[in-house]
Design a protein around this motif. Structure first.
Motif, short mmCIF file in Angstrom:
data_model
loop_
_atom_site.label_atom_id
_atom_site.label_comp_id
_atom_site.label_asym_id
_atom_site.label_seq_id
_atom_site.Cartn_x
_atom_site.Cartn_y
_atom_site.Cartn_z
N UNK A 135 1.65 64.98 18.40
CA UNK A 135 1.25 65.26 17.01
C UNK A 135 0.98 63.97 16.25
N UNK A 136 1.83 62.98 16.45
CA UNK A 136 1.63 61.69 15.79
C UNK A 136 0.33 61.03 16.24
N UNK A 137 0.05 61.12 17.53
CA UNK A 137 -1.20 60.56 18.05
C UNK A 137 -2.41 61.24 17.40
N UNK A 138 -2.34 62.57 17.25
CA UNK A 138 -3.44 63.29 16.62
C UNK A 138 -3.65 62.88 15.18
N UNK A 139 -2.56 62.69 14.44
CA UNK A 139 -2.66 62.27 13.04
C UNK A 139 -3.23 60.85 12.93
N UNK A 140 -2.81 59.96 13.82
CA UNK A 140 -3.32 58.60 13.80
C UNK A 140 -4.81 58.56 14.13
N UNK A 141 -5.23 59.37 15.09
CA UNK A 141 -6.64 59.42 15.45
C UNK A 141 -7.49 59.96 14.30
N UNK A 142 -7.00 61.00 13.65
CA UNK A 142 -7.73 61.56 12.51
C UNK A 142 -7.83 60.54 11.39
N UNK A 143 -6.74 59.84 11.13
CA UNK A 143 -6.74 58.81 10.10
C UNK A 143 -7.75 57.71 10.42
N UNK A 144 -7.77 57.28 11.68
CA UNK A 144 -8.71 56.23 12.10
C UNK A 144 -10.15 56.68 11.85
N UNK A 145 -10.46 57.92 12.24
CA UNK A 145 -11.83 58.43 12.05
C UNK A 145 -12.20 58.49 10.58
N UNK A 146 -11.30 58.99 9.76
CA UNK A 146 -11.57 59.11 8.32
C UNK A 146 -11.80 57.73 7.70
N UNK A 147 -10.94 56.78 8.02
CA UNK A 147 -11.09 55.43 7.43
C UNK A 147 -12.39 54.77 7.87
N UNK A 148 -12.79 54.98 9.12
CA UNK A 148 -14.05 54.40 9.59
C UNK A 148 -15.25 55.06 8.91
N UNK A 149 -15.19 56.36 8.71
CA UNK A 149 -16.28 57.05 8.01
C UNK A 149 -16.40 56.56 6.56
N UNK A 150 -15.28 56.28 5.94
CA UNK A 150 -15.30 55.80 4.55
C UNK A 150 -15.81 54.36 4.45
N UNK A 151 -15.70 53.61 5.56
CA UNK A 151 -16.21 52.23 5.55
C UNK A 151 -17.74 52.19 5.51
N UNK A 152 -18.39 53.18 6.14
CA UNK A 152 -19.85 53.16 6.27
C UNK A 152 -20.54 53.37 4.93
#
Length: 229
Positions: free
Chosen positions: A212-229
């Motif tokens: 579950x923690x891995x899933x949350x970290x992956x989702x967070x990574x994707x969201x932060x990268x999308x916000x960078x663009x």
């Protein structure tokens, strides 16, 4: 804007929230890791989700997978998650694909134009195929490494696959990457914890905390990268 979305906007800004609403993320594999990634992405306001997983809910999934409940046993995980997301936010588009992912599905994925891919697959061959697709198409991707046989969620980190340790799946991916002379970075969620010993062929032990923690970290990574663009 809903009250819950306002809370997110205070953190990520209204402009950021609009960016996420216009984004489409593919989550391949919706078990212990992928299902919690889906939960986080939906609650954060991603506008479109593609969910790929052929499996049905089994009783043995209840200890660690979000779609697994007594009343969902026997149902396709992607269909359960589609209904779950609709109860969180009916405006989110969910495209469920109740099939096993392999490279034969690549053209369908290209036609769906995901902005980001979360690889939460168990099959190492399929994992490599999906990573290769993402690299070829220049789609940002983060890949989950091994989360079974581990107890400490605090040891999970997001890093480049070359910087992993104590992770047999990551080692396999590193060897494959070097053999194929892949120079692009492959970002992964991996645990630094040494897997517990077990007899070969035994059922893989796992509880909710690490996947579950891995899933949350992956989702967070994707969201932060999308916000960078």
């Amino acid at each position: 804007m809903s009250e819950s979305a306002q809370r997110t906007a205070l953190l990520l800004s209204e402009e950021g929230l609009e960016k996420l609403k216009n984004a489409r993320i593919l989550v391949c594999g919706t078990g212990g890791v992928g299902s919690f990634a889906v939960e986080a992405l939906a609650r954060t306001g991603i506008g479109s989700l593609i969910l790929i997983d052929k499996d049905v809910v089994e009783a043995s999934n209840i200890n660690r997978q979000l779609p697994a409940r007594l009343d969902t046993i026997g149902k396709k995980k992607v269909h359960v998650l589609k209904e779950h997301v609709a109860n969180l936010n009916p405006e989110i588009e969910v495209i469920p694909i109740a099939e096993f992912y392999d490279e034969n599905m690549n053209e369908r994925i290209r036609e769906l134009h995901p902005d980001f891919i979360l690889d939460c697959i168990d099959s190492i061959k399929s994992k490599k195929d999906l990573i290769q697709l993402a690299l070829n198409e220049e789609i940002p991707i983060i890949s989950s490494m091994g989360m079974a046989r581990k107890k400490d969620p605090s040891q999970i980190e997001v890093c480049e696959v070359e910087k992993t340790s104590y992770d047999p799946i990551a080692k396999n991916i590193r060897i494959w990457k070097r053999k194929n002379k892949i120079r692009k970075k492959i970002m992964v969620a991996s645990s630094k914890e040494k897997p517990m010993d077990m007899e070969q062929g035994s059922v893989l032990p796992s509880a909710i905390f690490v996947p579950a923690t891995a899933g949350l970290l992956m989702a967070n990574y994707a969201v932060m990268k999308l916000l960078e663009d």
